[in-house]
Design a protein around this motif. Structure first.
Motif, PDB file in Angstrom:
ATOM      1  N   GLU A   1      27.739  42.893  58.187  1.00  0.00           N
ATOM      2  CA  GLU A   1      27.914  44.294  58.567  1.00  0.00           C
ATOM      3  C   GLU A   1      27.334  45.168  57.471  1.00  0.00           C
ATOM      4  OE1 GLU A   1      31.221  47.455  60.174  1.00  0.00           O
ATOM      5  OE2 GLU A   1      31.922  45.700  59.078  1.00  0.00           O
TER       6      GLU A   1
ATOM      7  N   PHE B   1      18.303  54.825  59.602  1.00  0.00           N
ATOM      8  CA  PHE B   1      19.535  54.290  59.026  1.00  0.00           C
ATOM      9  C   PHE B   1      19.370  54.312  57.510  1.00  0.00           C
ATOM     10  CE2 PHE B   1      22.100  50.339  57.970  1.00  0.00           C
ATOM     11  CZ  PHE B   1      23.336  50.939  58.166  1.00  0.00           C
TER      12      PHE B   1
ATOM     13  N   PHE C   1      27.487  55.468  60.310  1.00  0.00           N
ATOM     14  CA  PHE C   1      26.988  54.511  61.288  1.00  0.00           C
ATOM     15  C   PHE C   1      27.040  53.124  60.657  1.00  0.00           C
ATOM     16  CE2 PHE C   1      23.455  52.442  63.641  1.00  0.00           C
ATOM     17  CZ  PHE C   1      23.808  52.774  64.934  1.00  0.00           C
ATOM     18  N   SER C   2      27.409  52.125  61.427  1.00  0.00           N
ATOM     19  CA  SER C   2      27.396  50.754  60.915  1.00  0.00           C
ATOM     20  C   SER C   2      26.778  49.832  61.954  1.00  0.00           C
ATOM     21  CB  SER C   2      28.798  50.283  60.537  1.00  0.00           C
ATOM     22  OG  SER C   2      29.624  50.234  61.660  1.00  0.00           O
ATOM     23  N   ILE C   3      26.166  48.767  61.440  1.00  0.00           N
ATOM     24  CA  ILE C   3      25.557  47.772  62.320  1.00  0.00           C
ATOM     25  C   ILE C   3      26.101  46.402  61.958  1.00  0.00           C
ATOM     26  CG2 ILE C   3      23.424  49.068  62.706  1.00  0.00           C
ATOM     27  CD1 ILE C   3      22.081  47.175  60.657  1.00  0.00           C
TER      28      ILE C   3
ATOM     29  N   LEU D   1      15.380  52.503  63.186  1.00  0.00           N
ATOM     30  CA  LEU D   1      16.056  51.739  64.233  1.00  0.00           C
ATOM     31  C   LEU D   1      15.235  51.856  65.514  1.00  0.00           C
ATOM     32  CD1 LEU D   1      19.755  52.863  63.701  1.00  0.00           C
ATOM     33  CD2 LEU D   1      18.629  50.841  62.796  1.00  0.00           C
TER      34      LEU D   1
ATOM     35  N   ASP E   1      25.687  44.481  67.238  1.00  0.00           N
ATOM     36  CA  ASP E   1      26.603  45.547  67.634  1.00  0.00           C
ATOM     37  C   ASP E   1      26.469  46.705  66.650  1.00  0.00           C
ATOM     38  OD1 ASP E   1      28.518  46.777  69.201  1.00  0.00           O
ATOM     39  OD2 ASP E   1      30.208  45.651  68.373  1.00  0.00           O
ATOM     40  N   TYR E   2      26.964  47.860  67.040  1.00  0.00           N
ATOM     41  CA  TYR E   2      26.892  49.024  66.182  1.00  0.00           C
ATOM     42  C   TYR E   2      28.078  49.928  66.478  1.00  0.00           C
ATOM     43  CZ  TYR E   2      25.319  51.585  70.279  1.00  0.00           C
ATOM     44  OH  TYR E   2      25.247  52.152  71.509  1.00  0.00           O
ATOM     45  N   SER E   3      28.376  50.828  65.542  1.00  0.00           N
ATOM     46  CA  SER E   3      29.441  51.797  65.785  1.00  0.00           C
ATOM     47  C   SER E   3      29.196  53.067  64.999  1.00  0.00           C
ATOM     48  CB  SER E   3      30.817  51.202  65.434  1.00  0.00           C
ATOM     49  OG  SER E   3      30.884  50.927  64.063  1.00  0.00           O
TER      50      SER E   3
ATOM     51  N   CYS F   1      26.906  49.328  56.426  1.00  0.00           N
ATOM     52  CA  CYS F   1      27.366  50.689  56.688  1.00  0.00           C
ATOM     53  C   CYS F   1      26.425  51.682  56.027  1.00  0.00           C
ATOM     54  CB  CYS F   1      28.776  50.891  56.149  1.00  0.00           C
ATOM     55  SG  CYS F   1      29.974  49.782  56.894  1.00  0.00           S
TER      56      CYS F   1
ATOM     57  N   ILE G   1      20.053  43.637  65.732  1.00  0.00           N
ATOM     58  CA  ILE G   1      21.386  44.234  65.756  1.00  0.00           C
ATOM     59  C   ILE G   1      22.189  43.624  66.903  1.00  0.00           C
ATOM     60  CG2 ILE G   1      22.689  46.376  66.107  1.00  0.00           C
ATOM     61  CD1 ILE G   1      20.224  47.874  65.004  1.00  0.00           C
TER      62      ILE G   1
END
Length: 82
Positions: A12, A60, A3-5, A36, A77-79, A14, A75
């Motif tokens: 960023e 996280f 997961f990364s933010i 989170l 964005d996140y992925s 990770c 945050i």
């Protein structure tokens, strides 16, 4: 899961996302765990904090100590993955 933010400051971070609450004694040495929080909008993570009681999204775990301001980091964005 990986997961990364991305923060509003453009940084960023990770790490790993765990969907359960983690106690400090369960965090591996050299790692940092943060809670989170999601907003009221479909469970999208909005902030990283030391502790979250309401609107908890997950934990996280990362190698880096995050620069929390006033106890949180927003945050942008996140992925998942990579």
């Amino acid at each position: 899961m990986k997961f990364s933010i991305e923060t509003y400051g453009g940084r960023e971070y990770c790490g790993e996302l765990v969907d359960t609450r983690v106690t400090e004694d369960c965090v591996p040495e050299g790692k940092h765990a943060y809670a989170l929080r999601h907003g009221d909008d479909m469970g999208i993570p909005r902030t990283v904090e030391e502790r979250v009681v309401v609107n908890y999204f997950g934990t996280f775990i990362t190698d880096k100590k995050l620069p929390l301001r006033k106890g949180r980091l927003r945050i942008k964005d996140y992925s998942y993955g990579s």
